[in-house]
Design a protein around this motif. Sequence first.
Motif, PDB file in Angstrom:
ATOM      1  N   ARG A 176       0.794  -1.094  -0.171  1.00  0.00           N
ATOM      2  CA  ARG A 176      -0.102  -0.090   0.025  1.00  0.00           C
ATOM      3  C   ARG A 176       0.868   1.307  -0.024  1.00  0.00           C
ATOM      4  NH1 ARG A 176      -5.534   0.749   3.635  1.00  0.00           N
ATOM      5  NH2 ARG A 176      -5.956   2.817   2.797  1.00  0.00           N
ATOM      6  N   PHE A 177       0.578   2.230  -0.657  1.00  0.00           N
ATOM      7  CA  PHE A 177       1.089   3.681  -0.701  1.00  0.00           C
ATOM      8  C   PHE A 177      -0.043   4.844  -0.685  1.00  0.00           C
ATOM      9  CE2 PHE A 177       0.248   3.405  -5.188  1.00  0.00           C
ATOM     10  CZ  PHE A 177       0.217   4.482  -5.607  1.00  0.00           C
ATOM     11  N   SER A 178       0.427   5.893  -0.419  1.00  0.00           N
ATOM     12  CA  SER A 178      -0.562   7.031  -0.458  1.00  0.00           C
ATOM     13  C   SER A 178       0.045   8.121  -1.263  1.00  0.00           C
ATOM     14  CB  SER A 178      -0.793   7.556   0.958  1.00  0.00           C
ATOM     15  OG  SER A 178       0.540   7.999   1.743  1.00  0.00           O
ATOM     16  N   VAL A 179       1.301   8.529  -1.455  1.00  0.00           N
ATOM     17  CA  VAL A 179       1.632   9.568  -2.424  1.00  0.00           C
ATOM     18  C   VAL A 179       2.407   9.059  -3.406  1.00  0.00           C
ATOM     19  CG1 VAL A 179       1.728  11.143  -0.262  1.00  0.00           C
ATOM     20  CG2 VAL A 179       3.791   9.806  -0.773  1.00  0.00           C
ATOM     21  N   PHE A 180       2.536  10.002  -4.736  1.00  0.00           N
ATOM     22  CA  PHE A 180       3.666   9.897  -5.724  1.00  0.00           C
ATOM     23  C   PHE A 180       4.600  11.228  -5.302  1.00  0.00           C
ATOM     24  CE2 PHE A 180       0.101   8.304  -7.832  1.00  0.00           C
ATOM     25  CZ  PHE A 180       0.624   7.089  -8.488  1.00  0.00           C
ATOM     26  N   TYR A 181       5.731  10.971  -5.587  1.00  0.00           N
ATOM     27  CA  TYR A 181       6.889  11.794  -5.433  1.00  0.00           C
ATOM     28  C   TYR A 181       7.828  11.803  -6.094  1.00  0.00           C
ATOM     29  CZ  TYR A 181       9.532   7.506  -3.869  1.00  0.00           C
ATOM     30  OH  TYR A 181       9.932   6.131  -3.870  1.00  0.00           O
ATOM     31  N   PHE A 223       7.960  12.812 -14.636  1.00  0.00           N
ATOM     32  CA  PHE A 223       8.316  11.558 -13.857  1.00  0.00           C
ATOM     33  C   PHE A 223       7.988  11.609 -12.327  1.00  0.00           C
ATOM     34  CE2 PHE A 223      10.728   9.876 -17.410  1.00  0.00           C
ATOM     35  CZ  PHE A 223      10.712   8.499 -17.319  1.00  0.00           C
ATOM     36  N   PHE A 224       7.580  10.267 -11.826  1.00  0.00           N
ATOM     37  CA  PHE A 224       7.373  10.289 -10.308  1.00  0.00           C
ATOM     38  C   PHE A 224       7.609   9.003 -10.067  1.00  0.00           C
ATOM     39  CE2 PHE A 224       4.257  13.678 -11.314  1.00  0.00           C
ATOM     40  CZ  PHE A 224       4.490  14.404 -10.254  1.00  0.00           C
ATOM     41  N   SER A 225       7.898   8.772  -8.824  1.00  0.00           N
ATOM     42  CA  SER A 225       8.031   7.393  -8.107  1.00  0.00           C
ATOM     43  C   SER A 225       6.752   7.228  -7.085  1.00  0.00           C
ATOM     44  CB  SER A 225       9.409   7.377  -7.298  1.00  0.00           C
ATOM     45  OG  SER A 225      10.526   7.682  -8.271  1.00  0.00           O
ATOM     46  N   CYS A 226       6.789   6.105  -6.741  1.00  0.00           N
ATOM     47  CA  CYS A 226       5.687   5.623  -5.643  1.00  0.00           C
ATOM     48  C   CYS A 226       6.224   4.499  -4.836  1.00  0.00           C
ATOM     49  CB  CYS A 226       4.493   5.419  -6.287  1.00  0.00           C
ATOM     50  SG  CYS A 226       4.358   3.914  -7.303  1.00  0.00           S
ATOM     51  N   ASN A 227       7.399   4.050  -5.010  1.00  0.00           N
ATOM     52  CA  ASN A 227       7.697   2.855  -4.218  1.00  0.00           C
ATOM     53  C   ASN A 227       8.079   3.185  -2.910  1.00  0.00           C
ATOM     54  OD1 ASN A 227       8.850   1.858  -7.290  1.00  0.00           O
ATOM     55  ND2 ASN A 227       8.698   0.090  -6.215  1.00  0.00           N
ATOM     56  N   THR A 228       7.839   2.366  -1.982  1.00  0.00           N
ATOM     57  CA  THR A 228       8.026   2.615  -0.536  1.00  0.00           C
ATOM     58  C   THR A 228       8.774   1.562   0.214  1.00  0.00           C
ATOM     59  OG1 THR A 228       5.966   1.114  -0.001  1.00  0.00           O
ATOM     60  CG2 THR A 228       5.389   3.481  -0.171  1.00  0.00           C
ATOM     61  N   GLU A 229       9.529   1.899   1.253  1.00  0.00           N
ATOM     62  CA  GLU A 229      10.043   1.054   2.103  1.00  0.00           C
ATOM     63  C   GLU A 229       9.277   0.001   2.877  1.00  0.00           C
ATOM     64  OE1 GLU A 229      12.501   3.844   4.544  1.00  0.00           O
ATOM     65  OE2 GLU A 229      14.051   3.448   2.983  1.00  0.00           O
ATOM     66  N   PHE A 230       9.352  -1.382   2.629  1.00  0.00           N
ATOM     67  CA  PHE A 230       8.323  -2.440   3.061  1.00  0.00           C
ATOM     68  C   PHE A 230       8.591  -2.298   4.743  1.00  0.00           C
ATOM     69  CE2 PHE A 230      12.763  -4.489   3.445  1.00  0.00           C
ATOM     70  CZ  PHE A 230      12.708  -5.308   4.714  1.00  0.00           C
ATOM     71  N   THR A 232       8.481   0.622   6.368  1.00  0.00           N
ATOM     72  CA  THR A 232       8.186   1.885   7.057  1.00  0.00           C
ATOM     73  C   THR A 232       6.661   2.134   6.350  1.00  0.00           C
ATOM     74  OG1 THR A 232       9.453   3.259   5.808  1.00  0.00           O
ATOM     75  CG2 THR A 232      10.204   2.635   7.830  1.00  0.00           C
ATOM     76  N   GLY A 233       6.568   1.511   4.970  1.00  0.00           N
ATOM     77  CA  GLY A 233       5.599   2.021   4.326  1.00  0.00           C
ATOM     78  C   GLY A 233       5.698   3.373   3.634  1.00  0.00           C
ATOM     79  N   LYS A 234       6.717   4.062   3.695  1.00  0.00           N
ATOM     80  CA  LYS A 234       7.078   5.326   3.387  1.00  0.00           C
ATOM     81  C   LYS A 234       7.924   5.608   2.259  1.00  0.00           C
ATOM     82  CE  LYS A 234       5.793   7.301   7.871  1.00  0.00           C
ATOM     83  NZ  LYS A 234       6.046   8.263   9.077  1.00  0.00           N
ATOM     84  N   PRO A 235       7.944   6.529   1.631  1.00  0.00           N
ATOM     85  CA  PRO A 235       9.161   6.773   0.602  1.00  0.00           C
ATOM     86  C   PRO A 235      10.525   6.668   0.935  1.00  0.00           C
ATOM     87  CG  PRO A 235       7.265   8.345   0.179  1.00  0.00           C
ATOM     88  CD  PRO A 235       7.068   7.765   1.403  1.00  0.00           C
ATOM     89  N   PRO A 236      11.466   6.076   0.297  1.00  0.00           N
ATOM     90  CA  PRO A 236      12.842   6.163   0.969  1.00  0.00           C
ATOM     91  C   PRO A 236      13.262   7.493   0.931  1.00  0.00           C
ATOM     92  CG  PRO A 236      12.822   5.400  -1.688  1.00  0.00           C
ATOM     93  CD  PRO A 236      11.339   5.564  -1.031  1.00  0.00           C
ATOM     94  N   GLN A 237      14.309   7.572   2.012  1.00  0.00           N
ATOM     95  CA  GLN A 237      15.035   8.880   1.989  1.00  0.00           C
ATOM     96  C   GLN A 237      16.182   9.193   1.202  1.00  0.00           C
ATOM     97  OE1 GLN A 237      14.078  11.662   4.005  1.00  0.00           O
ATOM     98  NE2 GLN A 237      12.187  10.424   3.808  1.00  0.00           N
ATOM     99  N   ASP A 238      16.741   8.117   0.481  1.00  0.00           N
ATOM    100  CA  ASP A 238      17.704   8.363  -0.455  1.00  0.00           C
ATOM    101  C   ASP A 238      17.057   8.479  -1.787  1.00  0.00           C
ATOM    102  OD1 ASP A 238      19.568   7.999   1.389  1.00  0.00           O
ATOM    103  OD2 ASP A 238      19.498   5.895   1.145  1.00  0.00           O
ATOM    104  N   SER A 239      17.742   9.258  -2.655  1.00  0.00           N
ATOM    105  CA  SER A 239      17.366   9.457  -3.988  1.00  0.00           C
ATOM    106  C   SER A 239      18.384   9.765  -5.088  1.00  0.00           C
ATOM    107  CB  SER A 239      16.161  10.514  -4.289  1.00  0.00           C
ATOM    108  OG  SER A 239      15.989  10.714  -5.549  1.00  0.00           O
ATOM    109  N   PRO A 240      18.447   9.165  -6.312  1.00  0.00           N
ATOM    110  CA  PRO A 240      19.404   9.594  -7.374  1.00  0.00           C
ATOM    111  C   PRO A 240      19.352  11.000  -7.839  1.00  0.00           C
ATOM    112  CG  PRO A 240      18.234   7.960  -8.315  1.00  0.00           C
ATOM    113  CD  PRO A 240      17.641   8.313  -6.929  1.00  0.00           C
TER     114      PRO A 240
END
Length: 373
Positions: A176-181, A223-230, A232-240
């Motif tokens: 489950r996820f709730s935001v695109f980022y 472009f957006f992402s939506c993957n979450t950390e399994f 926490t259920g939230k987006p990861p804090q790292d990004s390229p």
Amino acid sequence: MEVPGLAHNITSPLSPCEGMIKDLSLDAIQLCERDGSISEMEELPVPQNIKISNITCDSFKICWDMDPRSKERITHYFIDLNKKENKNSNKFKHKDVPTKLVAKAVPLPMTVRGHWFLSPRTEYTVAVQTASKQTDGDYAVSEWSEIIEFCTADYSTVHLNQLLEKAEVIAGRMLRFSVFYRNQNKEYFDHAREAQENRMLPSVKDNSGSHGSPISGKLEGVFFSCNTEFNTGKPPQDSPYGRHRFEVQADTLFNPDTNLYFGDFYCMYTAYHYVILVLAPKGSRGDEFCKQRLPALDINNNRFLTCKQVEEGDGGLVFHHAQDVILEVIYTEPVDLALGTVAEISGHQLMSLSTVNAKKDPSCKTCNISVGR
């Protein structure tokens, strides 16, 4: 008429190849090593007015004009096919044969097909000789025709559906996820506010992913992402892509008024696999583009990204994404920054994970299909 597989055995350097791959129907064209002598015979007609048609990502039809009085003497056609940058290669010289085809003389047009020497979205040159096989095994040949240039096509929906099926195998369970980022540097968001009326504007997709993808260099989107950390259920804090992140509630971009399309499946010589999806508001220009080129997905029931209405409670929307692939989501319309929030993330900018113009690993059995990569 179609090109069969590469010959497994060559009985003579001057004879057509034998041992065609079983599952291809045509036995008239083959790739051959040619190391013997070829005699000149001026009387054989030179192909004129060559025409290329019915071009796909791994095939084309070819025909030409020829003096009908000489047809009965012609037993074969020699076809010199080269990527455009190699168009000056010597023909049939010193076993320079990766793209030299020998075809039995058949009614024209004939189909040249073969993913081992044709790639999608690639410029080629082609020239033709007529030939007559002699009793001693040598060939009398005409002069080469003029050189014609053409470009192969993108993947068709048939090829994309093959990629889709492969991606479904490894997509994994849904989270489950709730935001695109969307992550970018600070300057990107400053520019959006100051020069773009507070909007992130669509840009043309780069050439990352499959070489035959019909959206590369053509589809415009954000472009957006939506993957979450399994855990926490939230987006990861790292990004390229940058230390500043725009977040927007999922239902702003993805809802029953949005169509969802499968765009690509690829990897970059790593264990990570990426699936590109397109979100297009119904009736938008991006939607019309995708309808003609991409497989559509049911937003309620697919293996990658779902939007379902809850029957209990307030009847709101619930969103899920696939766990075992990294989703790259292209939204085809401008996005106002006022619809979400921009904040700095606490993690690192992992440049090594960037997919900008990333080349697909052509050897990966998980994400490649039997067609030009």
